[in-house]
Design a protein around this motif. Structure first.
Motif, PDB file in Angstrom:
ATOM      1  N   ALA A 128       0.949  -1.279  -0.130  1.00 53.37           N
ATOM      2  CA  ALA A 128      -0.019  -0.035  -0.026  1.00 53.37           C
ATOM      3  C   ALA A 128       0.897   1.255   0.059  1.00 53.37           C
ATOM      4  O   ALA A 128       0.775   2.426   0.872  1.00 53.37           O
ATOM      5  CB  ALA A 128      -0.881   0.128   1.219  1.00 53.37           C
ATOM      6  N   ASN A 129       1.933   1.367  -0.709  1.00 54.80           N
ATOM      7  CA  ASN A 129       2.732   2.455  -1.040  1.00 54.80           C
ATOM      8  C   ASN A 129       3.272   2.864   0.036  1.00 54.80           C
ATOM      9  O   ASN A 129       3.818   4.165   0.235  1.00 54.80           O
ATOM     10  CB  ASN A 129       1.794   3.669  -1.601  1.00 54.80           C
ATOM     11  CG  ASN A 129       1.329   3.474  -3.128  1.00 54.80           C
ATOM     12  OD1 ASN A 129       2.295   3.010  -3.823  1.00 54.80           O
ATOM     13  ND2 ASN A 129       0.052   3.719  -3.321  1.00 54.80           N
ATOM     14  N   ASP A 130       3.637   2.074   1.105  1.00 56.53           N
ATOM     15  CA  ASP A 130       4.287   2.472   2.321  1.00 56.53           C
ATOM     16  C   ASP A 130       5.761   1.675   2.171  1.00 56.53           C
ATOM     17  O   ASP A 130       5.770  -0.005   2.328  1.00 56.53           O
ATOM     18  CB  ASP A 130       3.374   2.002   3.701  1.00 56.53           C
ATOM     19  CG  ASP A 130       4.327   2.492   5.020  1.00 56.53           C
ATOM     20  OD1 ASP A 130       5.481   2.574   5.031  1.00 56.53           O
ATOM     21  OD2 ASP A 130       3.505   2.673   5.694  1.00 56.53           O
ATOM     22  N   GLU A 131       6.905   2.065   2.331  1.00 53.67           N
ATOM     23  CA  GLU A 131       8.233   1.612   1.940  1.00 53.67           C
ATOM     24  C   GLU A 131       8.693   0.797   3.248  1.00 53.67           C
ATOM     25  O   GLU A 131       8.996  -0.315   2.979  1.00 53.67           O
ATOM     26  CB  GLU A 131       9.270   2.554   1.694  1.00 53.67           C
ATOM     27  CG  GLU A 131      10.545   2.075   1.447  1.00 53.67           C
ATOM     28  CD  GLU A 131      11.690   3.216   1.230  1.00 53.67           C
ATOM     29  OE1 GLU A 131      13.094   2.513   1.465  1.00 53.67           O
ATOM     30  OE2 GLU A 131      11.457   4.281   1.289  1.00 53.67           O
ATOM     31  N   THR A 132       8.207   1.203   4.304  1.00 59.25           N
ATOM     32  CA  THR A 132       8.554   0.451   5.632  1.00 59.25           C
ATOM     33  C   THR A 132       7.687  -0.708   5.650  1.00 59.25           C
ATOM     34  O   THR A 132       8.436  -1.841   6.063  1.00 59.25           O
ATOM     35  CB  THR A 132       8.316   1.421   6.844  1.00 59.25           C
ATOM     36  OG1 THR A 132       9.265   2.247   6.797  1.00 59.25           O
ATOM     37  CG2 THR A 132       8.557   0.706   7.925  1.00 59.25           C
ATOM     38  N   ARG A 133       6.479  -0.576   5.444  1.00 59.24           N
ATOM     39  CA  ARG A 133       5.587  -1.840   5.337  1.00 59.24           C
ATOM     40  C   ARG A 133       6.306  -2.923   4.216  1.00 59.24           C
ATOM     41  O   ARG A 133       6.230  -4.121   4.538  1.00 59.24           O
ATOM     42  CB  ARG A 133       4.188  -1.553   5.047  1.00 59.24           C
ATOM     43  CG  ARG A 133       3.484  -2.694   5.219  1.00 59.24           C
ATOM     44  CD  ARG A 133       1.826  -2.246   4.965  1.00 59.24           C
ATOM     45  NE  ARG A 133       1.360  -1.330   5.784  1.00 59.24           N
ATOM     46  CZ  ARG A 133       0.214  -0.653   5.716  1.00 59.24           C
ATOM     47  NH1 ARG A 133      -0.376  -0.879   4.593  1.00 59.24           N
ATOM     48  NH2 ARG A 133      -0.160   0.517   6.565  1.00 59.24           N
ATOM     49  N   LEU A 134       6.443  -2.390   3.199  1.00 59.37           N
ATOM     50  CA  LEU A 134       6.956  -3.143   2.021  1.00 59.37           C
ATOM     51  C   LEU A 134       8.140  -3.767   2.492  1.00 59.37           C
ATOM     52  O   LEU A 134       8.326  -5.189   2.225  1.00 59.37           O
ATOM     53  CB  LEU A 134       7.359  -2.296   0.834  1.00 59.37           C
ATOM     54  CG  LEU A 134       7.874  -3.038  -0.511  1.00 59.37           C
ATOM     55  CD1 LEU A 134       6.934  -4.179  -1.121  1.00 59.37           C
ATOM     56  CD2 LEU A 134       8.212  -2.154  -1.626  1.00 59.37           C
ATOM     57  N   LEU A 135       9.205  -3.331   3.065  1.00 63.37           N
ATOM     58  CA  LEU A 135      10.493  -3.882   3.410  1.00 63.37           C
ATOM     59  C   LEU A 135      10.249  -4.834   4.444  1.00 63.37           C
ATOM     60  O   LEU A 135      10.739  -6.224   4.393  1.00 63.37           O
ATOM     61  CB  LEU A 135      11.395  -2.655   4.189  1.00 63.37           C
ATOM     62  CG  LEU A 135      12.847  -3.155   4.218  1.00 63.37           C
ATOM     63  CD1 LEU A 135      13.988  -2.121   3.951  1.00 63.37           C
ATOM     64  CD2 LEU A 135      12.933  -3.706   5.826  1.00 63.37           C
ATOM     65  N   VAL A 136       9.490  -4.739   5.586  1.00 66.87           N
ATOM     66  CA  VAL A 136       9.073  -5.606   6.559  1.00 66.87           C
ATOM     67  C   VAL A 136       8.453  -7.004   5.939  1.00 66.87           C
ATOM     68  O   VAL A 136       8.735  -8.316   6.211  1.00 66.87           O
ATOM     69  CB  VAL A 136       8.381  -5.180   7.624  1.00 66.87           C
ATOM     70  CG1 VAL A 136       7.886  -6.114   8.732  1.00 66.87           C
ATOM     71  CG2 VAL A 136       8.960  -3.951   8.250  1.00 66.87           C
ATOM     72  N   LEU A 137       7.336  -6.675   5.100  1.00 63.02           N
ATOM     73  CA  LEU A 137       6.406  -7.817   4.489  1.00 63.02           C
ATOM     74  C   LEU A 137       7.522  -8.563   3.536  1.00 63.02           C
ATOM     75  O   LEU A 137       7.214  -9.716   3.448  1.00 63.02           O
ATOM     76  CB  LEU A 137       5.404  -7.166   3.759  1.00 63.02           C
ATOM     77  CG  LEU A 137       4.156  -6.616   4.541  1.00 63.02           C
ATOM     78  CD1 LEU A 137       3.150  -6.154   3.785  1.00 63.02           C
ATOM     79  CD2 LEU A 137       3.551  -7.828   5.512  1.00 63.02           C
ATOM     80  N   LEU A 138       8.265  -7.728   2.835  1.00 58.92           N
ATOM     81  CA  LEU A 138       9.174  -8.579   1.868  1.00 58.92           C
ATOM     82  C   LEU A 138      10.248  -9.447   2.407  1.00 58.92           C
ATOM     83  O   LEU A 138      10.335 -10.459   2.038  1.00 58.92           O
ATOM     84  CB  LEU A 138      10.058  -7.461   0.961  1.00 58.92           C
ATOM     85  CG  LEU A 138      11.019  -7.710   0.042  1.00 58.92           C
ATOM     86  CD1 LEU A 138      10.585  -8.647  -1.254  1.00 58.92           C
ATOM     87  CD2 LEU A 138      11.932  -6.698  -0.481  1.00 58.92           C
ATOM     88  N   MET A 139      10.963  -9.094   3.356  1.00 58.54           N
ATOM     89  CA  MET A 139      11.768  -9.993   4.135  1.00 58.54           C
ATOM     90  C   MET A 139      11.128 -11.174   4.852  1.00 58.54           C
ATOM     91  O   MET A 139      11.499 -12.212   4.837  1.00 58.54           O
ATOM     92  CB  MET A 139      12.668  -9.117   5.305  1.00 58.54           C
ATOM     93  CG  MET A 139      13.567  -8.156   4.482  1.00 58.54           C
ATOM     94  SD  MET A 139      14.623  -7.169   5.729  1.00 58.54           S
ATOM     95  CE  MET A 139      15.666  -8.513   5.933  1.00 58.54           C
ATOM     96  N   LEU A 140       9.952 -11.085   5.443  1.00 50.42           N
ATOM     97  CA  LEU A 140       9.155 -12.060   5.980  1.00 50.42           C
ATOM     98  C   LEU A 140       8.723 -13.160   4.990  1.00 50.42           C
ATOM     99  O   LEU A 140       8.789 -14.167   5.202  1.00 50.42           O
ATOM    100  CB  LEU A 140       7.959 -11.309   6.765  1.00 50.42           C
ATOM    101  CG  LEU A 140       8.198 -10.573   7.932  1.00 50.42           C
ATOM    102  CD1 LEU A 140       7.164  -9.959   8.710  1.00 50.42           C
ATOM    103  CD2 LEU A 140       9.201 -11.282   9.142  1.00 50.42           C
ATOM    104  N   ALA A 141       8.193 -12.368   3.785  1.00 49.93           N
ATOM    105  CA  ALA A 141       7.832 -13.362   2.657  1.00 49.93           C
ATOM    106  C   ALA A 141       8.795 -14.309   2.273  1.00 49.93           C
ATOM    107  O   ALA A 141       8.636 -15.460   2.032  1.00 49.93           O
ATOM    108  CB  ALA A 141       7.103 -12.705   1.579  1.00 49.93           C
ATOM    109  N   VAL A 142      10.028 -13.542   1.904  1.00 53.45           N
ATOM    110  CA  VAL A 142      11.252 -14.168   1.421  1.00 53.45           C
ATOM    111  C   VAL A 142      11.693 -15.332   2.192  1.00 53.45           C
ATOM    112  O   VAL A 142      11.900 -16.439   1.921  1.00 53.45           O
ATOM    113  CB  VAL A 142      12.202 -13.337   0.917  1.00 53.45           C
ATOM    114  CG1 VAL A 142      13.489 -13.776   0.507  1.00 53.45           C
ATOM    115  CG2 VAL A 142      11.526 -12.322  -0.392  1.00 53.45           C
ATOM    116  N   ALA A 143      11.735 -15.165   3.577  1.00 52.24           N
ATOM    117  CA  ALA A 143      12.315 -15.755   4.539  1.00 52.24           C
ATOM    118  C   ALA A 143      11.389 -17.077   4.733  1.00 52.24           C
ATOM    119  O   ALA A 143      11.919 -18.291   4.842  1.00 52.24           O
ATOM    120  CB  ALA A 143      12.400 -15.141   5.725  1.00 52.24           C
TER     121      ALA A 143
END
Length: 610
Positions: free
Chosen positions: A88-103
């Motif tokens: 939702a256009n939030d860089e901080t949320r994107l980074l957190v979700l990205l790392m959790l999803a990839v891991a």
């Protein structure tokens, strides 16, 4: 030092040097080791080749197949779509979700494969949010590496260390033995990257000179397809219900080409190829291309009982993971020359539709259906990715020029996604319960993937990274050779003499540091093969439990954060992130130190030293 040990050490030094130079390839070097050890008399032929029968090698091969099944069914790609939606256009949320999803995804499949899947997703999201890719690509690679610390099967080094414990008479690690430590390191990694991204946003983005693969958007632009697409639902009162697509003749009578058909299944909409004998049903959604400029759309809707639906993006781009395109050209000897597009029969023979024609680098729009084909003409065909893949090499009358970059994201077995998740769940359940050995659990998962048609045999064999397996098989004899010639005992004596008085924590820190440094120059799998016996023997010399020492080696083998060449995961993001070598050193070295401190403190707490 006896002559045989001297020879083994010289051979090991030569092997590591060749790994660093990458000449010849690492798997070739491993095969040379398999030949050199028995020829020198250090090992017998059976001992040298024993790695081919090692359960850990079979387990790693099976995990490659499981990961490919998740890719082919679109499970991995759908996680990327979910990530885009939730950010939702939030860089901080994107980074957190990205790392959790990839891991999370990397804990059950190849981290290299996961990162490769997410790179185009992250680039698209970064472009939409106007965020520098450099701020997201390194968090992506770090999460891929941390995923190796979450489960037993997450990365080959874990399996190698586990197998070494079993060979020494121990019980080995459980499926979730790594998870508590891995979760702490993952949380620390997310927090660290939220701070470190400010150092990455200024990474220079220099334009690359390498030719980029064309994307679907490039093809849509070059063939002037934008605006021709429509998504039409067949109403219950439509006269099309019960008719075959061939009987309707929308293409010849109304200049309307049916590219694909969406049909609602129990769990999700299924994409069908528009074959002539396919019977249409109420509720089917037709993805159509309007050949005829200025078509009376209202009359078309009224005559056939069709209801227009909304579209996202250009020319069905929201269906890019199922519906694709390919460019086809006609060689001089082609029997298709002189025929019109309508006369080609691409739909009946190959399940594909011709929607574009370029002649002299210009797209032909008006009169497309009736244009007579000439040498050098380029056709654009649209259909399911499965049909496009099958098109290659099928005919002498045309050549497939190229496939767009999105072919890497396609899911040829998308309808089998629930079965892929079921197969994965069965494998994990069997591993956790210990009902059968891990290698049998993985093979059962592979067989289920095949039985449910999540993957076929050809794809399964292609999914296995044979270079990695040969590398493991070639390096395993080194551990036995060092043990037989006294090399491991010598290394342990030196380590204990140097640090034994400082206590086990200092020894654990030294093992972590040594493993991480060796991993800078050779693969983490080869590093684990070399260091696992040393760690276990050191534990015995200190009268301690081997489990914390083996765990430290496994964690350190995954801690390849310090350089872009220390892991394929880092190398993958080097270009898209426009990084320099120093960027990884500046961000990776401090984080590696943090991981070492946390590991040395947590591992003895979770796995007691005595």
């Amino acid at each position: 030092m006896n002559p045989q040990l001297l020879w083994v050490l010289l051979l090991l030094a030569a092997t590591v040097s060749l790994f660093i130079l990458n000449r010849p390839r690492m798997d070739v070097v491993a095969l040379l080791v398999l030949v050199a050890l028995p020829l020198s008399g250090v090992l017998s032929v059976a001992e040298s080749l024993a790695g081919f029968a090692d359960p850990s090698v079979v387990l790693i091969a099976a995990l490659f197949v499981i990961g490919e099944g998740l890719v082919r069914t679109g499970v991995a790609f759908r996680i990327g779509e979910w990530l885009t939606l939730k950010a939702a256009n939030d860089e901080t949320r994107l980074l957190v979700l990205l790392m959790l999803a990839v891991a999370s995804l990397g804990s059950v499949m190849s981290s290299t494969g996961v990162v490769a899947i997410f790179i185009p997703v992250v680039l698209n999201v970064a472009a939409r949010m106007q965020v520098a890719p450099a701020r997201l690509m390194m968090p992506l690679s770090f999460a891929g590496l941390i995923s190796g610390m979450l489960t037993l099967v997450a990365t080959p080094p874990n399996v190698v260390v586990h197998s070494e414990l079993v060979r020494e008479g121990g019980a080995g690690f459980g499926f979730f033995s790594f998870t508590p430590i891995g979760l702490v390191i993952l949380a620390m990694g997310v927090a660290y990257m939220l701070l470190a991204r400010r150092w990455l946003g200024r990474a220079e983005e220099e334009p690359g000179n390498a030719a980029q693969r064309r994307s679907l958007s490039d093809l849509i632009r070059d063939y002037r397809l934008a605006g021709r697409e429509r998504r039409l639902r067949i109403r219950a009162d439509s006269r099309l219900v019960g008719l075959s697509l061939g009987e309707v003749q929308l293409r010849s009578q109304r200049g309307t080409n049916v590219v694909a058909i969406e049909r609602q299944a129990r769990l999700r909409a299924k994409i069908l190829s528009p074959s002539a004998n396919l019977l249409l049903q109420a509720g089917d959604v037709l993805l159509v291309d309007l050949f005829a400029p200025g078509s009376d759309l209202l009359a078309l809707y009224h005559e056939y009982g069709l209801e227009p639906l909304s579209l996202q993006g250009d020319y069905f781009s929201e269906r890019a993971h199922e519906v694709g395109m390919a460019e086809v050209t006609l060689p001089p000897e082609s029997a298709l020359l002189g025929k019109s597009v309508l006369e080609l029969g691409f739909r009946s023979q190959y399940g594909l539709n011709v929607v574009g024609l370029r002649r002299n680098r210009e797209a032909l729009v008006e009169g497309l259906l009736d244009a007579k084909l000439k040498v050098g003409d380029t056709l654009l065909v649209v259909g399911t990715w499965k049909a496009i893949r099958q098109l290659q090499g099928q005919g002498r009358d045309f050549l497939v020029l190229s496939l767009p970059a999105e072919v890497d994201e396609a899911a040829p077995a998308a309808s089998q996604a629930p079965h892929a998740l079921l197969s994965l769940g069965v494998m994990v359940l069997l591993m956790v319960s210990g009902v059968v050995p891990n290698v049998l659990a993985a093979l059962i998962g592979c067989l289920l993937m095949g039985a449910f048609r999540c993957i076929d045999m050809d794809s399964a064999y292609r999914a296995i990274h044979w270079q990695s397996l040969v590398l493991i098989v070639g390096m395993l004899p080194f551990a036995l050779a060092l043990q037989k010639t006294g090399g491991i005992a010598l290394a342990v004596q030196g380590l204990v003499a140097l640090l034994g008085g400082a206590g086990p924590y200092a020894v654990l820190a030294c093992l972590f540091l040594l493993t991480a440094l060796i991993g800078l120059f050779i693969s983490n799998t080869a590093t684990a093969v070399l260091m696992a016996p040393v760690a276990i023997a050191t534990a015995k010399a200190l009268g301690a439990s081997p489990y914390p020492f083996a765990m430290i080696v496994a964690l350190a083998a995954s801690a390849a954060f310090m350089t872009p060449i220390s892991s394929p995961v880092n190398t993958l993001v080097l270009g898209p992130g426009h990084y320099r070598f120093g960027d990884f050193v500046r961000v990776g070295v401090p984080f590696t130190v943090l991981v070492m401190i946390v590991s040395v403190l947590l591992v003895p707490w979770l796995l007691p030293l005595h």
